[in-house]
Design an enzyme around this catalytic site. Structure first.
Site, PDB file in Angstrom:
ATOM      1  N   TYR A  13      69.468   1.531  14.356  1.00 36.80           N
ATOM      2  CA  TYR A  13      68.748   1.577  13.217  1.00 36.80           C
ATOM      3  C   TYR A  13      67.231   1.113  13.331  1.00 36.80           C
ATOM      4  CZ  TYR A  13      67.641   0.134   8.417  1.00 36.80           C
ATOM      5  OH  TYR A  13      66.997   0.011   7.150  1.00 36.80           O
ATOM      6  N   LYS A  58      62.843   2.634  11.805  1.00 36.19           N
ATOM      7  CA  LYS A  58      62.123   2.208  10.749  1.00 36.19           C
ATOM      8  C   LYS A  58      60.920   1.842  11.277  1.00 36.19           C
ATOM      9  CE  LYS A  58      64.830   2.503   7.219  1.00 36.19           C
ATOM     10  NZ  LYS A  58      64.953   3.340   6.196  1.00 36.19           N
TER      11      LYS A  58
END
EC number: 1.1.1.102
Length: 362
Positions: free
Chosen positions: A216, A220
């Site tokens: 993840y 970002k």
């Protein structure tokens, strides 16, 4: 001053700090925060939405849905984008019910999968047709997902690719499509025209990485790099004013959070146990306040504000004086935070045995 740090008690914000952050240092930072209230931020609303059209991806649940409702309360026309038609229809009812001017505001939804190649062109074509031939004034990319796993776990690479498709490419494709509209020569308004707003949604993990978020966190960080690049690139079109922003939420109590907990390693749960979880309404409200304050880096918690200042690099500043002062202090805090976290990780490994032997969540 239109920013939540100045409208909510500073002490309440300090209560959200992890116990890893020392109180003496937090007190120093609080002093700097008080200094920041002394006329350093403009009270002007830099992103008025009344009568303007806002398109939000990921708007059927969580932060996206809350943001859509609150923008409706401020008088915006709202276009909701998400995959699930049933949830979109439910969200549309709530957004319409919140309207500030029910007789004039307009609302619709568009079903789309942001992970699909070239999805954004079709979404924008439909949005522009619905909006009388005009592109949305504000585009907010909220859609995202998180699949926490250890990097050595089975399925981690597939999860990483899926997270990148949704979190990075979903926002990247939408940003490119809308900028091609906004920055076209025929849409020039002159340097004094009302600016359009492109809003990305990152994560505090793009400021401070934690074990277990390998699939993840890089998505970002990539999004932050894109936002930094575009914040500079839009200046290449001075007659087509566009403002770029990036929001850094922490833990949000939402359906997405429930889904990520299904795969989250126990050690990750242990490391982030002191981080406060916020409601979607609270995070959306604080994010909108930051956008209205004209921020590029939009924090939604005091801890997030500290973390931003410690890792800004070449990113645009909200306030050069304050961000520089805090940037000197935060690396000192990080020394102690990282030492504490790494100590916890080593202790956990010794107590629980080799990570390969740990039971895996299904």
């Amino acid at each position: 001053m239109n920013h939540y740090l100045f409208s909510e008690s500073l002490m309440e914000q300090l209560k959200t700090l992890s116990t890893s952050w020392s109180l003496p240092v937090a007190a120093v930072v609080a002093a700097i925060g008080i200094f920041a209230t002394m006329g350093l931020f403009s009270s002007k609303n830099h992103m008025p939405v009344e009568g303007r059209t806002v398109l939000l991806t990921g708007a059927s649940e969580g932060m996206g849905r809350s943001a859509a409702i609150q923008l409706s309360q401020k008088g915006a026309n709202v276009i909701l984008v998400s995959r699930n038609v049933g949830r979109l229809e439910e969200a549309l009812v709530d957004v319409r019910a919140a309207a500030k001017n029910p007789s004039t505001q307009r609302f619709t939804y568009i079903s789309a999968d942001v992970s699909e190649h070239d999805y954004a062109a079709a979404v924008l074509a439909e949005a522009i047709a619905w909006n009388g031939g005009r592109s949305p004034d504000i585009v907010w990319c909220v859609a995202g997902m998180s699949t926490p796993l250890l990097w050595t776990d089975d399925g981690s690479m597939a999860a990483a690719r899926r997270n990148m498709d949704v979190n990075y490419f979903g926002s990247a494709e939408m940003s490119r499509a809308i900028l091609r509209e906004w920055l076209a020569p025929e849409n020039s308004t002159g340097p004094n025209g009302e600016p359009k707003h492109l809003v990305f949604t990152a994560s505090m993990l793009a400021l401070f990485a934690i074990l277990g978020y390998g699939p993840y966190t890089p998505t970002k960080w990539a999004l932050r790099g894109l936002a930094d690049t575009l914040a500079m690139e839009v200046n290449y079109y001075p007659d087509n004013p566009v403002k770029v922003h990036i929001v850094y939420p922490g833990t949000i109590v939402s359906p997405g959070y429930e889904r990520e907990n299904q795969t989250k390693p126990d050690i990750t749960v242990e490391l982030e146990k002191d981080e406060p979880a916020e409601s979607p309404d609270t995070v959306a409200r604080r994010a909108i306040a930051g956008l209205e304050a004209g921020k590029y880096f939009v924090d939604v918690s005091f801890l997030g504000r500290l973390m931003q200042c410690g890792i800004m690099g070449g990113s645009p500043r909200n306030n050069w004086v304050l961000d520089t002062l805090m940037g000197w202090l935060i690396p000192i805090i990080y020394f102690f935070v990282l030492r504490g976290m790494n100590s916890t990780i080593v202790k956990w490994a010794r107590e629980k045995g080799h990570p390969f032997t740990h039971p895996k969540k299904k």
